[in-house]
Every structure is written in structure tokens, then in C-alpha cells.
Design an enzyme around this catalytic site. Structure first.
Site, PDB file in Angstrom:
ATOM      1  N   HIS A 113      28.501  93.356 110.154  1.00  0.00           N
ATOM      2  CA  HIS A 113      28.682  92.294 109.217  1.00  0.00           C
ATOM      3  C   HIS A 113      28.813  91.075 109.787  1.00  0.00           C
ATOM      4  CE1 HIS A 113      32.673  94.711 111.675  1.00  0.00           C
ATOM      5  NE2 HIS A 113      31.855  93.418 112.572  1.00  0.00           N
ATOM      6  N   HIS A 144      38.624  90.875 113.171  1.00  0.00           N
ATOM      7  CA  HIS A 144      38.531  90.471 114.156  1.00  0.00           C
ATOM      8  C   HIS A 144      40.196  89.206 114.296  1.00  0.00           C
ATOM      9  CE1 HIS A 144      34.846  91.871 111.959  1.00  0.00           C
ATOM     10  NE2 HIS A 144      34.652  91.318 113.910  1.00  0.00           N
ATOM     11  N   HIS A 179      24.592  92.109 120.830  1.00  0.00           N
ATOM     12  CA  HIS A 179      24.939  91.665 120.780  1.00  0.00           C
ATOM     13  C   HIS A 179      26.046  90.135 121.108  1.00  0.00           C
ATOM     14  CE1 HIS A 179      28.181  92.473 117.739  1.00  0.00           C
ATOM     15  NE2 HIS A 179      28.763  91.844 117.680  1.00  0.00           N
ATOM     16  N   GLU A 191      30.260  97.364 118.896  1.00  0.00           N
ATOM     17  CA  GLU A 191      31.116  98.259 117.610  1.00  0.00           C
ATOM     18  C   GLU A 191      30.034  99.689 117.560  1.00  0.00           C
ATOM     19  OE1 GLU A 191      31.897  94.018 116.014  1.00  0.00           O
ATOM     20  OE2 GLU A 191      30.129  94.600 116.316  1.00  0.00           O
TER      21      GLU A 191
END
Length: 295
Positions: free
Chosen positions: A12, A59, A193, A240
Site C-alpha cells: 500500500h 498512518h 522495507h 506490516e
């Protein structure tokens, strides 16, 4: 009765939405990513699900660190797409199904998941970034979204096992809904990441592909990993991946992979994978994965 017909795992990354909005689908740097979503969009167009249940994380857009819930479920007819600093996106408000959302909320609470419930709050790129790559949206979305936000920002986070169990509880909720609906589960985020600190830009392609293998065939192994394990293997933000485990928990023991695209072009390994119920040998999956492995 409602039925889960498949599941989708997807990154995402916010830049996906920016590139989409600027019409960069055919740019050489972006085309491999957007092409990778087309088989999934085609599958959705063929299957015509009534609802997508999205496991995503906020977020610090709707929730902030002074009150950040572990699990939150949206109930409402519409949810605005958040402006995250690049301006309002040319997307219709995300459509909901209040009856289905209320049923899932009630079922999860009765299944001993203590939820926060939100209404009419904006939904950020955790859901809105991949959504237009999956579903058409002119003049409106073809179905409803059940947004389930999972805390992957502010420790303590829910464990991988707890997220897997959440997915199992969502499956029970869907299968107890009396209306004949077709439902698809979407797990978002990751894969490897890190966007801050000494390891900024870190990726681990080998771990990403192993994660995808275990997700399909040995998800219980992934539920035993700690948050520190995910961070070590895939970078700080790769935690995540526990949202992919929530998606996997909503599926039966045996699933077969219909499509996978893995593209490492930014700080995030941008990935989309599509699964249905069914049996597939690890050897067949490995052969398919090798064909889609990064060069």
C-alpha cells in the site's frame, strides 16, 4: 449465507496512489507495477464480489498516538479518502455496507476481540492506495469496503498470532452473515522495507519470497515470529506483514496462488498476490514463483 471467495495481498505504498493519479501507468519505472495488478482486477471483475474486507493500517491520519487502537473497524455508508498532503484525490468516497459491517463488529466482539468502532473518518493510503488498481471507480465503486485497521505503528503491537486469529474470527463472522454475499479478503502492507534510521532503504528479496511461500503453505510458522524477527528480516516497517497474516487467517488451510507480482523499484518491495481456496503443491508454487522472481 455469505462466502469468502478468495484473498489478495498487496502493498500500500503511498507513491502508488500518486503515480496512479498522475497517469504514470505506462512509464517504464511504473509499468511493471501496474501491469502486475491487472490480472487481479480482471479476476475481481469476473467474480464480482459484493464486498472487500480490508486489513490495513492508518498512518496517523485518522488515529494519532494519543489514542491509537489496536484494532478498529469502520461502520458507515461512506468514508472519505484522506488528503495526506498531495491534495484531495479524484476518487469517490469509499462505499460501505452498514449491515455487514455491524454484523462483523458484533461477531468479533462476541468472539472476544475488543474493537474500536469508527464512523465517517477518512481512510488513508493503507486502503486507498491499492484500491483503484483493484476496482473501477467511475462513477462509483462496484461494491462495499469493510475497513479493519490494525496497529503496526505504536508499540505494543498485536502479535502475528493474534492477527492470524483475527482473520479466523472474521471468517466466522462472514460465514454467519445470513445474506448471500461474495466477499474477498485483502491484506495490505509490506513487504520488506525500512524508511528511517541507519537501515533506510533496506530490502530483503530472499526473505520476501520465503515469506510468501510460508504464507501459502506454512502460515503457522509465521505466527511464531516476534516483531523483532520481522524487523530484523525485512526492516522496521515490514512488521506490516502481520496484516497479511490476518488475511491468511481468514482463508482455509489449503489455498492455491492464482497470480503474484513482485517489483522492487522504490524503498518498498511492492507486491500483489491473489489466492483462492484449493490445493497446490509447494513444487508447483515454487516454479511459478521462480518465473516471477526479481532479476
Amino acid at each position: 449465507m455469505a462466502k469468502i471467495i478468495g484473498c489478495i495481498g498487496t502493498s500500500h505504498v503511498p507513491t502508488i496512489g500518486v503515480a496512479y493519479d498522475k497517469g504514470r501507468q505506462n512509464d517504464p519505472a511504473w509499468a511493471p507495477l501496474f501491469e502486475g495488478y491487472k490480472p487481479v482486477a480482471e479476476w475481481l471483475a469476473e467474480k464480482k464480489p459484493d464486498a472487500l474486507i480490508f486489513f490495513y493500517n492508518d498512518h496517523a491520519t485518522t488515529f494519532f498516538f494519543d489514542m491509537y487502537p489496536t484494532f478498529a473497524l469502520g461502520v458507515g455508508e461512506r468514508f472519505p479518502v484522506a488528503d495526506e498532503g498531495a491534495g484531495l484525490r479524484n476518487l469517490p468516497a469509499i462505499k460501505g455496507n452498514v449491515d455487514l459491517q455491524c454484523h462483523i463488529a458484533e461477531s468479533l466482539v462476541n468472539d472476544e476481540f475488543d474493537l474500536a468502532i469508527f464512523q465517517e473518518k477518512p481512510i488513508d493510503h493503507g486502503c486507498a492506495s491499492p484500491l483503484p488498481l483493484l476496482w473501477p471507480h467511475e462513477p462509483d465503486w462496484p461494491g462495499a469496503i469493510v475497513p479493519i485497521a490494525i496497529n503496526v505503528l505504536q508499540y505494543p503491537l498485536p502479535t502475528a498470532l493474534r492477527c492470524y486469529k483475527l482473520g479466523q474470527a472474521v471468517r466466522r463472522a462472514v460465514e454467519s452473515y445470513p445474506e448471500d454475499l461474495k466477499v474477498v479478503i485483502v491484506g495490505t502492507g509490506g513487504l520488506s522495507h525500512q524508511i528511517h534510521g541507519e537501515r533506510t532503504g533496506f530490502n530483503n528479496e530472499e526473505w520476501d519470497l520465503e515469506f510468501l511461500r510460508q504464507l501459502q503453505f506454512e502460515p503457522e510458522k509465521l505466527t511464531k515470529l516476534t516483531h523483532a524477527d520481522f524487523v530484523r528480516l525485512g526492516g522496521a516497517e515490514s512488521v506490516e506483514q502481520i496484516m497479511w497474516l490476518a488475511m491468511r487467517g481468514a482463508m482455509p488451510e489449503k489455498i492455491r496462488k492464482l497470480h503474484q507480482n513482485y517489483y522492487l523499484a522504490t524503498t518498498t518491495a511492492m507486491t500483489v498476490a491473489l489466492y483462492e481456496e484449493g490445493e497446490e503443491t509447494p513444487q508447483a508454487a515454487a516454479s511459478q514463483q521462480a518465473a516471477h522472481a526479481p532479476a
